[in-house]
Each structure stands twice: as C-alpha cells, then as structure tokens.
Enzyme design. Structure first.
Site, PDB file in Angstrom:
ATOM      1  N   ARG A  69       0.675  -1.441   0.042  1.00 22.72           N
ATOM      2  CA  ARG A  69      -0.124   0.078   0.047  1.00 22.72           C
ATOM      3  C   ARG A  69       0.734   1.280  -0.062  1.00 22.72           C
ATOM      4  O   ARG A  69       0.283   2.092  -0.311  1.00 22.72           O
ATOM      5  CB  ARG A  69      -1.013   0.052   1.108  1.00 22.72           C
ATOM      6  CG  ARG A  69      -2.124  -1.164   0.857  1.00 22.72           C
ATOM      7  CD  ARG A  69      -3.108  -1.087   1.917  1.00 22.72           C
ATOM      8  NE  ARG A  69      -2.511  -2.104   3.236  1.00 22.72           N
ATOM      9  CZ  ARG A  69      -2.491  -3.388   3.234  1.00 22.72           C
ATOM     10  NH1 ARG A  69      -2.898  -4.174   2.494  1.00 22.72           N
ATOM     11  NH2 ARG A  69      -1.978  -3.617   4.410  1.00 22.72           N
ATOM     12  N   GLU A 106       5.083  -9.783  14.591  1.00 18.96           N
ATOM     13  CA  GLU A 106       4.516 -10.648  15.831  1.00 18.96           C
ATOM     14  C   GLU A 106       4.131 -11.917  15.636  1.00 18.96           C
ATOM     15  O   GLU A 106       3.995 -12.993  16.472  1.00 18.96           O
ATOM     16  CB  GLU A 106       3.302  -9.637  16.403  1.00 18.96           C
ATOM     17  CG  GLU A 106       2.078  -9.365  15.178  1.00 18.96           C
ATOM     18  CD  GLU A 106       2.580  -8.159  14.416  1.00 18.96           C
ATOM     19  OE1 GLU A 106       1.725  -7.819  13.787  1.00 18.96           O
ATOM     20  OE2 GLU A 106       3.507  -7.548  14.390  1.00 18.96           O
TER      21      GLU A 106
END
Length: 182
Positions: A69, A106
């Site tokens: 993006r 994560e």
C-alpha cells in the site's frame, strides 16, 4: 506528529472513508481497509495533498514506498514534490541485484528488498506506508535506506494504531500520520 490534532477539515473526511473490518484477516483483528478511501476521489486527493503540503520544499530526493500500500501513496507524493520513487519490496519481487533487510513480526519474520544503486549516499528519504502498527516494517525500511547512506527525513503513514506502540520502536525518527485509531 499527527495531522489529526490540526483539525484540518479534510482529516475528518478522510477518516470517514476508511472502513474498519472486524475479525479480518483473523479473529480479533480490526482491519483498517483503505480501499473505500481509494473509491472516493476527493478523499484520496485530500490524502495525497496533505502529505504533499507537508513535504514540498523539504529537499526530499527519495520517496520509498513499502509494498504494497505504500505503492499507492508514494508515487503521487514523489511526483508532486519532484522526488524519485523507490519501491521496497517483498523477497524475490525485484529483478537484478538487491539489498535486503530482514525483520521480526508478531507472527514470524519477513524481509524487504531494494535495488542496489536505487538510493545514493546523502539522499534525503521519506518512507511511506499506509499504516503503522508495531513499527517493524518501518524500522526495516529505515534500516535498509540508512545502510546505503540515506538520511531519513520522516516516515509518513495514513493510519496509526497507537495502542500497538509502533512509534516507540522508530528510535526517535519522526513519524507523521493523518488518522489515529484507538
């Protein structure tokens, strides 16, 4: 720094065009969907204009956009401020010789790559992405650019998720966001 506190009337219009999709791509995630913003030419233009207004005249020679993006917002900003656009891509997407930076997410590891020679020592760089969450991707992008001698002017994101404390991982580098979501 956030533009949201500036109370520019365009900010609220932009914020209303970002759709929040619960439990996507997995349970517990509140996905910030910018495709609805892209469907509104005024909101999309306002987004680009706010970034251009901030960076015009700051002698930025490189706008580095993070896949994917960052590729939406980076090129129009680069064109408007007279800078080149450098794509920072996922592994094995760029032909030719690349420099890589691996980083921890994560949920695992990832990597960004950039063409060797795309950025020269001393160039002033703006790093662009749609969103900062934990800050890992922005850190990797800055490390990649600094390894080739670029000076990071700022990171620019449309959205920040402050509760994930990504800003704190940027080692004091400036971050500018248009919209914050709690």
């Amino acid at each position: 720094m956030s533009a949201y506190g500036d109370e520019d009337p365009r900010i609220q219009g932009i914020k209303t065009k970002i759709r929040v999709v619960p439990n996507f791509p997995k349970p517990g995630i509140m996905f910030q969907d910018i495709t609805t913003l892209l469907l509104d030419p005024k909101a999309f233009k306002d987004t680009i204009d706010l970034f251009v207004e901030r960076y015009k005249g700051k002698n930025i020679s490189v706008v580095a956009g993070i896949e994917a993006r960052g590729f939406i917002f980076g090129p129009p900003i680069a064109l408007a401020i007279g800078a080149k656009f450098v794509p920072l891509r996922k592994p094995r997407k760029l032909p030719g010789e690349v420099i890589s930076e691996e980083y921890i997410l994560e949920y695992g590891r990832d990597c960004l790559e950039m063409h060797v020679g795309a950025v020269e020592p001393g160039e002033r760089a703006l790093v662009v992405d749609d969103l900062i969450a934990t800050g890992g991707t922005l850190c990797a992008a800055m490390n990649l650019l600094e390894r080739v001698g670029a000076e990071i002017v700022e990171c620019a994101c449309l959205i920040e998720l402050p509760e994930l404390q990504g800003r704190g991982r940027l080692n004091g580098k400036p971050l500018y966001v248009l919209v914050e979501y709690q």
